[in-house]
Design a protein around this motif. Structure first.
Motif, PDB file in Angstrom:
ATOM      1  N   ARG B 192      10.507 -23.818 -47.310  1.00 53.74           N
ATOM      2  CA  ARG B 192      10.804 -24.591 -46.091  1.00 53.74           C
ATOM      3  C   ARG B 192      10.474 -26.045 -46.342  1.00 53.74           C
ATOM      4  N   ASP B 193      11.413 -26.893 -45.986  1.00 51.38           N
ATOM      5  CA  ASP B 193      11.273 -28.298 -46.354  1.00 51.38           C
ATOM      6  C   ASP B 193      12.127 -29.125 -45.406  1.00 51.38           C
ATOM      7  N   PRO B 194      11.655 -30.312 -45.064  1.00 52.03           N
ATOM      8  CA  PRO B 194      12.442 -31.151 -44.136  1.00 52.03           C
ATOM      9  C   PRO B 194      13.844 -31.478 -44.640  1.00 52.03           C
ATOM     10  N   SER B 195      14.048 -31.383 -45.951  1.00 50.01           N
ATOM     11  CA  SER B 195      15.366 -31.737 -46.478  1.00 50.01           C
ATOM     12  C   SER B 195      16.249 -30.511 -46.689  1.00 50.01           C
ATOM     13  N   ARG B 196      15.722 -29.339 -46.355  1.00 50.32           N
ATOM     14  CA  ARG B 196      16.450 -28.107 -46.679  1.00 50.32           C
ATOM     15  C   ARG B 196      16.763 -27.312 -45.412  1.00 50.32           C
ATOM     16  N   ALA B 197      17.979 -26.776 -45.371  1.00 47.47           N
ATOM     17  CA  ALA B 197      18.346 -25.900 -44.254  1.00 47.47           C
ATOM     18  C   ALA B 197      18.512 -24.477 -44.766  1.00 47.47           C
ATOM     19  N   MET B 198      18.153 -23.516 -43.917  1.00 45.68           N
ATOM     20  CA  MET B 198      18.308 -22.117 -44.329  1.00 45.68           C
ATOM     21  C   MET B 198      18.990 -21.317 -43.240  1.00 45.68           C
ATOM     22  N   LEU B 199      19.834 -20.391 -43.704  1.00 43.76           N
ATOM     23  CA  LEU B 199      20.526 -19.487 -42.802  1.00 43.76           C
ATOM     24  C   LEU B 199      20.154 -18.074 -43.224  1.00 43.76           C
ATOM     25  N   VAL B 200      19.399 -17.398 -42.347  1.00 43.76           N
ATOM     26  CA  VAL B 200      18.921 -16.066 -42.684  1.00 43.76           C
ATOM     27  C   VAL B 200      19.772 -15.047 -41.935  1.00 43.76           C
ATOM     28  N   ILE B 201      20.519 -14.252 -42.698  1.00 42.17           N
ATOM     29  CA  ILE B 201      21.399 -13.264 -42.068  1.00 42.17           C
ATOM     30  C   ILE B 201      20.725 -11.910 -42.135  1.00 42.17           C
ATOM     31  N   THR B 202      20.600 -11.273 -40.974  1.00 46.17           N
ATOM     32  CA  THR B 202      19.928  -9.979 -40.986  1.00 46.17           C
ATOM     33  C   THR B 202      20.404  -9.085 -39.842  1.00 46.17           C
ATOM     34  N   HIS B 203      20.249  -7.827 -40.077  1.00 47.22           N
ATOM     35  CA  HIS B 203      20.636  -6.845 -39.073  1.00 47.22           C
ATOM     36  C   HIS B 203      19.428  -6.531 -38.179  1.00 47.22           C
ATOM     37  N   TYR B 204      18.252  -6.578 -38.811  1.00 44.50           N
ATOM     38  CA  TYR B 204      17.039  -6.161 -38.099  1.00 44.50           C
ATOM     39  C   TYR B 204      16.123  -7.330 -37.777  1.00 44.50           C
ATOM     40  N   GLN B 205      15.361  -7.137 -36.748  1.00 44.70           N
ATOM     41  CA  GLN B 205      14.430  -8.158 -36.305  1.00 44.70           C
ATOM     42  C   GLN B 205      13.218  -8.268 -37.243  1.00 44.70           C
ATOM     43  N   ARG B 206      12.950  -7.160 -37.970  1.00 40.23           N
ATOM     44  CA  ARG B 206      11.761  -7.047 -38.800  1.00 40.23           C
ATOM     45  C   ARG B 206      11.513  -8.264 -39.712  1.00 40.23           C
ATOM     46  N   LEU B 207      12.544  -8.714 -40.396  1.00 38.82           N
ATOM     47  CA  LEU B 207      12.391  -9.830 -41.324  1.00 38.82           C
ATOM     48  C   LEU B 207      11.911 -11.086 -40.606  1.00 38.82           C
ATOM     49  N   LEU B 208      12.344 -11.221 -39.346  1.00 40.88           N
ATOM     50  CA  LEU B 208      12.043 -12.445 -38.604  1.00 40.88           C
ATOM     51  C   LEU B 208      10.587 -12.512 -38.128  1.00 40.88           C
ATOM     52  N   ASP B 209       9.860 -11.394 -38.318  1.00 42.63           N
ATOM     53  CA  ASP B 209       8.407 -11.434 -38.095  1.00 42.63           C
ATOM     54  C   ASP B 209       7.739 -12.269 -39.185  1.00 42.63           C
ATOM     55  N   TYR B 210       8.387 -12.280 -40.344  1.00 42.07           N
ATOM     56  CA  TYR B 210       7.792 -12.972 -41.498  1.00 42.07           C
ATOM     57  C   TYR B 210       8.434 -14.331 -41.771  1.00 42.07           C
ATOM     58  N   ILE B 211       9.741 -14.409 -41.523  1.00 51.73           N
ATOM     59  CA  ILE B 211      10.399 -15.708 -41.621  1.00 51.73           C
ATOM     60  C   ILE B 211      10.764 -16.089 -40.197  1.00 51.73           C
ATOM     61  N   VAL B 212       9.981 -16.933 -39.599  1.00 49.79           N
ATOM     62  CA  VAL B 212      10.201 -17.237 -38.177  1.00 49.79           C
ATOM     63  C   VAL B 212      11.255 -18.342 -38.047  1.00 49.79           C
ATOM     64  N   PRO B 213      12.385 -18.001 -37.413  1.00 50.07           N
ATOM     65  CA  PRO B 213      13.480 -18.971 -37.338  1.00 50.07           C
ATOM     66  C   PRO B 213      13.304 -19.971 -36.202  1.00 50.07           C
ATOM     67  N   ASP B 214      13.920 -21.131 -36.363  1.00 51.15           N
ATOM     68  CA  ASP B 214      13.930 -22.115 -35.277  1.00 51.15           C
ATOM     69  C   ASP B 214      14.930 -21.713 -34.206  1.00 51.15           C
ATOM     70  N   ARG B 215      15.968 -21.013 -34.654  1.00 56.34           N
ATOM     71  CA  ARG B 215      17.006 -20.630 -33.698  1.00 56.34           C
ATOM     72  C   ARG B 215      17.678 -19.339 -34.170  1.00 56.34           C
ATOM     73  N   ILE B 216      18.121 -18.544 -33.190  1.00 53.63           N
ATOM     74  CA  ILE B 216      18.807 -17.297 -33.525  1.00 53.63           C
ATOM     75  C   ILE B 216      20.196 -17.305 -32.908  1.00 53.63           C
ATOM     76  N   HIS B 217      21.205 -16.911 -33.720  1.00 59.28           N
ATOM     77  CA  HIS B 217      22.572 -16.785 -33.222  1.00 59.28           C
ATOM     78  C   HIS B 217      22.964 -15.325 -33.326  1.00 59.28           C
ATOM     79  N   VAL B 218      23.566 -14.815 -32.286  1.00 59.71           N
ATOM     80  CA  VAL B 218      24.026 -13.424 -32.345  1.00 59.71           C
ATOM     81  C   VAL B 218      25.533 -13.426 -32.602  1.00 59.71           C
ATOM     82  N   LEU B 219      25.895 -12.748 -33.688  1.00 64.07           N
ATOM     83  CA  LEU B 219      27.300 -12.704 -34.092  1.00 64.07           C
ATOM     84  C   LEU B 219      27.867 -11.333 -33.710  1.00 64.07           C
ATOM     85  N   ALA B 220      28.992 -11.344 -33.016  1.00 67.05           N
ATOM     86  CA  ALA B 220      29.661 -10.085 -32.687  1.00 67.05           C
ATOM     87  C   ALA B 220      31.157 -10.318 -32.697  1.00 67.05           C
TER      88      ALA B 220
END
Lengths: 483, 249
Positions: B192-220
């Motif tokens: 994680r870095d001020p110059s870097r952006a990350m997009l974490v794609i996941t099916h389960y919420q579990r991962l987000l307990d460890y990588i806490v996102p700034d924002r969540i988008h729901v894709l359907a």
């Protein structure tokens, strides 16, 4: 998608790049066009050969007139007009050269382009190069160092004059004069080649290497190589081949004979990059080659390694006759066919002695509209108790229009023989390619990487100095194969 | 850094993404969550430039550039990295050899000096230590015979090695046990870095307990149907995708 189109264009632009397609402007002396008894006499006379050699050639020529070109291989090509070619071409210059300085600078320039290290660097690389330009050896280096240990490494024309007993004793004993159409033709008109003799118990102190090069137009090249490893000796020999780009097809019909006496080992490596023709299948070398090694003594070993990337047609089966008890034969091969190239290559392992072992690892890569055939024979004769063979034939396909064919023959007349054969056919998967691209590798680089991985077991067999070159060559020869 | 507008993507004859909008700024970590078949992997592939994923409408702008016009390897050199759900095997090519070739290809494309084998090895060793990637693993053929956890750790190692500007992690949590998941998450968090952006794609919420996102988008069904802060993950976990999608409609 525009990025895909971009990639296609880039790849197409890379397609036509035969690095060795230049012609050296140099005056050559040629035999009159065509093939008859006089041609044979002309070649022999040019070489100042003794009478016995001329007789040998003439007998071969007579025999050849009654022979038919073989048609069993899976290759298709227009009928070769043997009368419409030159059978001898040599750079015109004074015959004897004392040092490299006397060699025509244009020739040296050619070697430079070919990347042959024909200078002091060779000492560092430990490579002695006997350079054959068309039909005449122009420079032989490191002779003295080899002389110290008694290794003879010279043009075969020289050996015929200087070591006639040895040549007479071994020439034609592995590949008989009447062996096959192309070998017999070679026997009649061979112009030059290499002769190596390693004395008893000597481990040759350096890799021996010959670069053959076809330069003159409409010229067939018929080189003849004879390597004898006396009892308990070892030699590693590498040949590399390139030819300039021309629209017509050129014939190359070489014969290589290896003799390994008791406890001797010969390692013979080839990097063959003759001009393959353009991407429409125009031009290219017809490569009809007979290579055979005779493990004549007990516990002797002959190992063939070949990287075949060039030629419009490759017809080649480096083989081992495992005559001595406990002798070992190996064949490691990479054959790449791109565009309209056709390769029909493989090996024969003839188990005659007891406890003989052979190992065949063949990697065939087909791309474009090319066809690649592995053709091999493993034969165990009645007295070859406990003979063992392991064969692995892997084919890799790139694209949808190419073909891979495997034709293994197995004959066993001894119930104790153990013969294993494994074969796989695979494709470069889209996901492999995408994975590489995503990590920053270009299309060509990605294919080269994947194919080099596929060929790894064979590349590892090459002498270090040449393994790197061979890896690059694998990449170059597949340029334009993915789009 | 990344601006996706009205993105429509076809795979073969089938339209998978149907007007997707997304905006991701440098320094941010966003998560894309969605049910199976919603177009999550298609989004990651189209961002990385995989052949066969055709943009029929809309734009992807990356640092002011039209990303769709760039070849996949050019995107990589410009800092786009996709940690794949199923890393592929390449027999005969050692992991180390692959890392060196890829790193140097990127450096070459950027006009930087290539590194020699020793130089690459030094960097790789240093990055590998925290991810529990052994020397022995680096000598094996790329991903051949690797366990699921080893493959994912190697993906994160590559991410650390290439130091991308935009990192996309496609279902990096799939097939991982809890220890491996923590290790991978630590690797991601360290980047994680001020110059870097990350997009974490996941099916389960579990991962987000460890990588806490700034924002969540729901894709359907090929569109973003709901957005929110990190608490949205918990809501999804409680209600399920169907309910959230219905609520949004």
């Amino acid at each position: 998608m525009s990025s895909a189109a971009d990639t296609k264009n880039t790849v197409a632009a890379l397609g036509e790049k035969y690095k060795y397609g230049f012609v050296t402007e140099i005056e050559t002396e040629k035999a009159p066009k065509g093939l008859n008894e006089d041609t044979v006499r002309y070649v022999s006379a040019k070489k100042n050969e003794p009478a016995w050699m001329l007789e040998w050639r003439l007998a071969a020529f007579k025999r050849w007139l009654d022979m038919k070109e073989p048609s069993w291989a899976r290759v298709h090509y227009p009928k070769i007009d043997y009368q419409n070619a030159y059978y001898y071409a040599a750079p015109k210059q004074t015959p004897k050269l004392q040092s490299l300085d006397e060699v025509d600078p244009k020739l040296l320039e050619t070697y430079k382009k070919l990347g042959i290290p024909l200078n002091e660097q060779m000492a560092l690389a430990g490579v002695a190069v006997d350079a054959v330009f068309d039909s005449v050896s122009v420079a032989t280096t490191f002779k003295e160092k080899l002389n110290e240990v008694g290794v003879i490494f010279c043009p075969i024309s020289e050996a015929i004059r200087d070591y006639p007993e040895m040549v007479q004793k071994y020439l034609g004993t592995v590949v008989p004069v009447t062996d096959n159409f192309f070998a017999t033709l070679n026997s009649a008109v061979f112009s030059d080649g290499t002769f190596v003799y390693v004395p008893k118990g000597v481990r040759c102190p350096m890799e021996l290497s010959t670069y053959f090069r076809i330069n003159a137009s409409e010229t067939g090249q018929f080189e003849r190589t004879l390597i004898i490893a006396d009892e308990g000796s070892y030699v590693s020999y590498l040949e590399g081949c390139t030819a300039p780009k021309r629209d017509e097809n050129q014939l190359h019909a070489a014969v290589v004979e290896l003799v390994a006496l008791e406890g001797a080992e010969i390692k013979y490596s080839t990097v063959q990059n003759w001009y393959p023709g353009d991407e429409n299948g125009v031009g290219g070398i017809f490569n009809f080659v007979t290579k055979r090694g005779d493990c004549r003594g007990d516990r002797s070993k002959i190992s063939w390694t070949q990287v075949e990337t060039g030629s419009a047609i490759t017809w080649k089966y480096p083989s081992c006759i495992l005559r001595g008890d406990g002798s070992v034969g190996e064949f490691y091969s990479i054959a790449i066919a791109n565009h309209y190239q056709q390769a029909d290559t493989g090996t024969k392992m003839i188990h005659i002695g007891k406890n003989t072992r052979s190992r065949i690892i063949s990697k065939g890569i087909s791309a474009g509209k090319a066809h690649n055939t592995y053709r091999g024979l493993v034969s165990v004769l009645g007295k070859a108790d406990n003979a063992r063979n392991f064969t692995q034939c892997d084919s890799l396909l790139i694209g949808k229009e190419c073909g891979a064919h495997t034709v293994p023959y197995i004959e066993s007349r001894n119930p104790s023989a153990k013969i294993e054969h494994e074969a796989t056919t695979s494709k470069i998967a889209d996901d492999q390619l995408f994975y590489c691209l995503q990590r920053g590798l270009g299309q060509e680089e990605a294919v080269a990487l994947i194919v080099n991985g596929f060929c790894k077991e064979v590349l590892q067999q090459l002498p270090m100095e040449f393994a790197v070159e061979a890896q690059k060559l694998v990449g170059i020869s597949l340029e334009g194969s993915v789009g | 850094m990344l601006e996706i507008k009205n993105l429509h993507v076809k795979v073969g004859d089938k339209e998978i993404l149907k007007g997707l909008n997304l905006s991701l700024a440098a320094g941010q970590v966003h998560a894309i969550m969605g049910p199976n078949g919603s177009g999550k992997s298609t989004l990651s592939y189209v961002l990385a430039g995989r052949a066969g994923y055709d943009i029929t409408q809309g734009t992807i702008t990356y640092n002011g550039e039209d990303l769709g016009a760039l070849a996949p390897e050019a995107r990589a050199a410009k800092g786009v990295f996709l940690a794949m759900q199923y890393p592929v095997e390449i027999p005969g090519v050692t992991t180390m050899m692959f890392l060196k070739s890829a790193l140097n290809a990127q450096r070459r494309a950027r006009g930087e000096k290539e590194l020699d084998a020793i130089g690459v090895l030094k960097i790789v060793r240093q990055k590998a230590a925290t991810l529990n990637v052994s020397e022995e693993m680096l000598k094996r053929a790329l991903n051949v015979g690797f366990s699921g956890g080893e493959k994912k750790r190697l993906e994160i190692l590559q991410m650390k090695l290439f130091e991308p500007k935009l990192a996309i992690l496609d279902e990096t949590d799939s097939g991982l046990d809890i220890d491996a998941l923590k290790l991978v998450a630590e690797g991601v968090n360290s980047l994680r870095d001020p110059s870097r952006a990350m997009l974490v794609i996941t099916h389960y919420q579990r991962l987000l307990d460890y990588i806490v996102p700034d924002r969540i988008h729901v894709l359907a069904k090929g569109k973003i149907v709901a957005e929110g802060g990190k608490e949205l993950a918990k809501e999804l976990e409680a209600k399920g995708y169907d309910q959230i999608i219905k609520d949004a409609a």
